[in-house]
Design a protein around this motif. Structure first.
Motif, PDB file in Angstrom:
ATOM      1  N   ASP A   1     -35.869  57.003  43.094  1.00 21.97           N
ATOM      2  CA  ASP A   1     -35.349  58.446  43.262  1.00 21.97           C
ATOM      3  C   ASP A   1     -34.913  58.859  44.542  1.00 21.97           C
ATOM      4  O   ASP A   1     -34.380  60.086  44.769  1.00 21.97           O
ATOM      5  CB  ASP A   1     -36.607  59.383  42.864  1.00 21.97           C
TER       6      ASP A   1
ATOM      7  N   ARG B   1     -36.520  63.004  36.343  1.00 21.46           N
ATOM      8  CA  ARG B   1     -35.382  61.988  36.060  1.00 21.46           C
ATOM      9  C   ARG B   1     -34.774  62.274  34.615  1.00 21.46           C
ATOM     10  O   ARG B   1     -33.442  62.420  34.273  1.00 21.46           O
ATOM     11  CB  ARG B   1     -35.564  60.626  36.336  1.00 21.46           C
TER      12      ARG B   1
ATOM     13  N   VAL C   1     -34.833  63.197  48.279  1.00 24.22           N
ATOM     14  CA  VAL C   1     -35.322  63.028  47.036  1.00 24.22           C
ATOM     15  C   VAL C   1     -35.194  64.196  46.200  1.00 24.22           C
ATOM     16  O   VAL C   1     -34.752  63.812  44.997  1.00 24.22           O
ATOM     17  CB  VAL C   1     -36.930  62.413  47.162  1.00 24.22           C
TER      18      VAL C   1
ATOM     19  N   LEU D   1     -41.579  62.602  39.489  1.00 18.07           N
ATOM     20  CA  LEU D   1     -40.175  62.235  39.590  1.00 18.07           C
ATOM     21  C   LEU D   1     -39.543  61.401  38.563  1.00 18.07           C
ATOM     22  O   LEU D   1     -38.406  61.671  38.169  1.00 18.07           O
ATOM     23  CB  LEU D   1     -39.907  61.754  40.868  1.00 18.07           C
TER      24      LEU D   1
END
Length: 274
Positions: free
Chosen positions: A28, A159, A234, A155
């Motif tokens: 990420d 995504r 990130v 994360l």
């Protein structure tokens, strides 16, 4: 203010740049955007304010691509070109902290536990990563590891969430940042962290403090102490910059994280009094 147009970042010159929480070695990490930023700017001094390489993740699984190489190569090129580079390790790249007592300089990059930055206008800022003011990291490392894994899961969900948004023609949104804002305990933890770091700067007689660690980019006045967090690469994809006149600006590239062929302009927030 820099502008990204047609996948190209216009060149800019700064007195000082602060970058932290890159987390090279993770899927990420937006190393592509950071490489673009580094490639198209110059500065007299670059502070790497911790968690540049994610040693925690690399111990469990290896992920590295050409963009990660680009970031390291660009930093080394800047050092060779005369940019003063100070690397302040964080908790995720704590493997470098064992070298701090020796005050090593490697390939033109100086390792320091903390630093004092003096702006062009003479104001003094304490520069540190900030994990020493995080009670979970300091006193409950096992919980910190669990929290890190939960964050990694968030994360991954983020995504997929943005993959769907992209296919629907919607802009990028950080789901994990939104979740943190909704959870009262997370908001309170951020407030406690910011207050503790600002209090330390005040205790040392500094005008302010520059840090990272909590992935929450902001410039704010806390009781007469200027608190500046340069964010991360990130989620927020942000950098703190000092212009040649001593003013500070927070560059936020969240809007370009959608990987659209033509990116949006860089948003920015500034604080001329710094």
């Amino acid at each position: 203010m820099n502008v990204i147009l047609n996948d190209r970042l216009t060149s800019a010159s700064y007195r000082t740049v602060f970058v932290s929480d890159v987390h090279l070695g993770t899927r990420d990490c937006r190393a592509d955007l950071l490489a673009e930023f580094l490639r198209n700017m110059t500065c007299q001094r670059l502070y790497l304010v911790g968690d540049i390489i994610d040693g925690w993740k690399l111990k469990r699984s290896w992920f590295w691509n050409s963009h990660h190489d680009d970031v390291l190569n660009l930093i080394l090129r800047m050092a060779r070109s005369g940019t003063e580079i100070i690397y302040i390790p964080g908790n995720h790249d704590e493997m470098f902290r064992r070298w701090l007592p020796h005050e090593l300089e490697v390939a033109g990059i100086r390792l320091r536990n903390q630093a004092e930055h003096v702006t062009a206008t003479g104001r003094k800022f304490l520069v540190l990563h900030g994990d020493e003011f995080d009670s979970v990291v300091r006193y409950a490392p096992f919980l910190a590891m669990l929290g890190d894994r939960a964050y990694t899961l968030a994360l991954v969900v983020n995504r997929w969430f943005n993959l769907v948004r992209r296919r629907l023609g919607l802009p990028y949104r950080s789901l994990s940042q939104w979740l943190k804002r909704q959870v009262k305990s997370a908001v309170m933890a951020i407030d406690r962290f910011e207050t503790a770091v600002a209090d330390e700067a005040r205790r040392r007689g500094m005008d302010g403090v520059i840090c990272g660690h909590i992935h929450h980019a902001v410039i704010k006045d806390l009781g007469g102490v200027l608190y500046m967090n340069d964010g991360d690469w990130v989620e927020s994809c942000s950098a703190l910059v000092e212009h040649h006149d001593g003013s500070m600006e927070l560059l936020d590239v969240t809007d370009v994280c959608n990987r659209f062929p033509v990116a949006a302009p860089l948003a920015s927030r500034s604080f001329a009094g710094a």
